[in-house]
Design an enzyme around this catalytic site. Structure first.
Site, PDB file in Angstrom:
ATOM      1  N   CYS A   1      -5.028  -3.031   2.871  1.00 47.19           N
ATOM      2  CA  CYS A   1      -4.890  -2.888   4.318  1.00 47.19           C
ATOM      3  C   CYS A   1      -6.159  -3.264   5.071  1.00 47.19           C
ATOM      4  O   CYS A   1      -6.538  -4.423   5.134  1.00 47.19           O
ATOM      5  CB  CYS A   1      -4.426  -1.467   4.656  1.00 47.19           C
ATOM      6  SG  CYS A   1      -3.713  -1.352   6.317  1.00 47.19           S
TER       7      CYS A   1
ATOM      8  N   GLU B   1       0.839  -1.199   0.000  1.00 43.82           N
ATOM      9  CA  GLU B   1       0.000   0.000   0.000  1.00 43.82           C
ATOM     10  C   GLU B   1       0.877   1.253   0.000  1.00 43.82           C
ATOM     11  O   GLU B   1       1.794   1.377   0.808  1.00 43.82           O
ATOM     12  CB  GLU B   1      -0.885  -0.027   1.243  1.00 43.82           C
ATOM     13  CG  GLU B   1      -1.705   1.218   1.498  1.00 43.82           C
ATOM     14  CD  GLU B   1      -2.352   1.180   2.860  1.00 43.82           C
ATOM     15  OE1 GLU B   1      -3.363   1.887   3.040  1.00 43.82           O
ATOM     16  OE2 GLU B   1      -1.874   0.457   3.759  1.00 43.82           O
TER      17      GLU B   1
ATOM     18  N   LYS C   1      -9.105   1.902  -3.047  1.00 41.11           N
ATOM     19  CA  LYS C   1      -9.528   1.370  -1.759  1.00 41.11           C
ATOM     20  C   LYS C   1     -10.951   1.805  -1.446  1.00 41.11           C
ATOM     21  O   LYS C   1     -11.300   2.988  -1.517  1.00 41.11           O
ATOM     22  CB  LYS C   1      -8.573   1.841  -0.662  1.00 41.11           C
ATOM     23  CG  LYS C   1      -8.831   1.221   0.703  1.00 41.11           C
ATOM     24  CD  LYS C   1      -7.773   1.669   1.700  1.00 41.11           C
ATOM     25  CE  LYS C   1      -7.981   1.023   3.064  1.00 41.11           C
ATOM     26  NZ  LYS C   1      -6.958   1.478   4.041  1.00 41.11           N
TER      27      LYS C   1
END
Length: 534
Positions: free
Chosen positions: A416, A295, A365
């Protein structure tokens, strides 16, 4: 019902807190996962034998504080934030606030469960219902699973009872293929409930020979369920993985190891560009067909219109251009963690960049971290949070229905925090995702958090029956097969590269096809049992 004073009158609060602490010892760093099968017993015992909603709410609160507070203590690792210019005391206050808030949020679920169980048990007692044990157990399971399902609809979710078994108890984790993590949660609650019911029968104020026999039967049933659940898991675990050669591809992982204390400063930015450039070249020389980075591995904006980084600083732009030249030179596909643009906002994104430097797909995301990546109720709280928080929490979220297509097939992407949301991976698998790409930072906290994060991804790999490739900034990166076996795991706080062969898969588990069908089924059975018991 008369229960011996030494079991509950002396210190029921301590008893419930102890149960929560036992459950809190199941995930990393202790990883005593077997305790999960008895840790809920004290709370169940108390909520069934007490009729006061206020008391049982307190017991649920104590149990929840013990579990959530211990399991989530890693969040205090954000302290100290002096590298961000935050004074030591202010940093400590922020860390403690975050810990207390998320602990209390998870504790609310337990309080609601305890109050609900007490209210329902009082109703059973008033009506003189039969089959109370079966009915209570069904209600207890359905209520806990229903609350967990409701909690996943929000933005704060991490400590499902299912994750207490990951990554070690792979047999029971395979129940996740049936109806996701709720199947594992149901198994844990069922065994705890029957053990508690055995204790309640044993200490009831009736004929000891009869109550002892009833208690023994319930305990044997609990043991039988425990063994039965593991045997079902064994059957799923034992199925061979069919992996044709044409479904294989070799992937490389770069763990750049750029601590957060320097990540956004000159030393960190320079080291990141150097580490990821060198890592990419080394993996390309090993013959990999694709490389995955963590990330925001390179915390710059990748302009997919011109296929190039943008930096306002010429020094970094020169280095980034060298990184782009490495891609063109080696010609190996790259999954790059960087920032993208969405209108006037930035996105936390994963880009598919071919060996010719062309961007062919992008994943933004979807599930952002509250306060860290976005501000809840920003119109009301935005100005206040901006004054109190050192973080620039203004990222734009991606669309839930994204499709991340690559030359190796459609990928299931998670960045994440998204690893804690099983439905996020399930939806992508149902839409044709053939392998999992998990990219994380994990440098904010102690090594407990990345260990728990790895446990979450192990569950997602099993539930979807997919290979998972995990790239993190500082650890733990890894390769996980569809049975949840970790074939490679990186060290913590080290720079590492690794190459491995993974396989595309198109199977669909019951969970992928039908989602969380178990919870509404349990709720229906609990209602039916209540009607029959009357």
């Amino acid at each position: 019902m008369q229960i011996p004073k030494q079991l509950w009158q002396a210190s029921p609060i301590l008893l419930s807190l102890l149960g929560g602490i036992l459950m809190g010892l199941t995930p990393s760093p202790v990883e005593a996962w077997s305790l999960a099968w008895i840790a809920l017993v004290p709370l169940w015992f108390l909520v069934v034998t007490r009729q006061s909603l206020r008391q049982t709410a307190l017991y649920g609160f104590c149990w929840g504080i013990g579990y959530q507070g211990l399991a989530l203590f890693w969040i205090t690792g954000v302290h100290p934030m002096d590298w961000m210019g935050v004074p030591w005391l202010a940093s400590l206050a922020i860390a403690l606030f975050c810990w207390v808030f998320i602990t209390l949020w998870g504790t609310i679920l337990v309080v609601l469960w305890a109050v609900g169980m007490t209210a329902f048990n009082s109703l059973l007692n008033r009506q003189g219902a039969k089959f109370r044990t079966v009915t209570r157990v069904l209600v207890g399971i359905a209520l806990w699973c229903g609350l967990e399902a409701f909690w996943t609809l929000g933005d704060l979710n991490w400590t499902s009872l299912a994750y207490t078994q990951s990554p070690h108890n792979l047999l029971i984790l395979h129940l996740g293929q049936i109806s996701g993590p709720f199947t594992v949660t149901a198994a844990v609650v069922a065994v705890n409930g029957l053990i508690a019911e055995a204790g309640i029968s044993y200490f009831s104020n009736q004929n000891k020979r009869v109550t002892g026999s009833n208690a023994k039967q319930k305990f044997i049933l609990a043991l039988g369920l425990l063994i039965g659940f593991h045997l079902i898991g064994l059957g799923l675990y034992s199925r061979p993985l069919i992996q044709p050669t044409q479904a294989a591809f070799k992937v490389g992982i770069i763990q750049g190891n750029i601590p957060n204390t320097i990540k956004l400063y000159q030393d960190g930015l320079s080291r990141a560009i150097e580490n990821y450039t060198n890592g990419y070249k080394a993996l390309a020389d090993e013959g990999v067909e694709a490389v995955l980075t963590p990330e925001t591995a390179l915390p710059f904006i990748w302009d997919e219109q011109v296929n190039q980084f943008r930096s306002p600083v010429p020094f970094y732009q020169y280095k980034l251009d060298r990184f782009k030249e490495a891609i063109l030179d080696k010609g190996v596909l790259l999954w790059l963690g960087a920032f993208g643009e969405k209108g006037d906002s930035l996105t936390n994104s994963l880009f598919t960049i071919t060996g010719t430097g062309e961007t062919i797909s992008r994943y933004n995301k979807v599930i952002l971290v509250p306060l860290g990546e976005y501000i809840p109720f920003e119109e009301l709280l935005g100005s206040l949070i901006d004054r109190l928080s050192p973080l620039d929490a203004h990222l734009a979220a991606g669309q839930p229905n994204q499709q991340f297509d690559t030359p190796f097939g459609r990928a299931i992407a998670g960045i994440c925090y998204e690893s804690a949301f099983a439905y996020h991976f399930r939806h992508q698998a149902a839409r044709g995702g053939e392998f999992i790409l998990s990219a994380s930072n994990n440098a904010h906290y102690s090594e407990t958090m990345p260990a728990q994060h790895h446990a979450q991804d192990v569950m997602r790999a099993i539930e979807t029956d997919r290979w998972a490739v995990r790239a993190t900034n500082t650890g733990y990166s890894g390769i996980v097969d569809p049975h949840g076996r970790t074939l490679w795991l990186s060290g913590i706080n080290t720079y590492q590269i690794h190459a491995a062969t993974v396989y595309r898969r198109q199977t669909q588990t019951l969970y992928v096809r039908w989602g969380n069908w178990l919870t509404p089924t349990l709720i229906g059975l609990a209602i039916l049992a209540f009607i029959v018991s009357r």
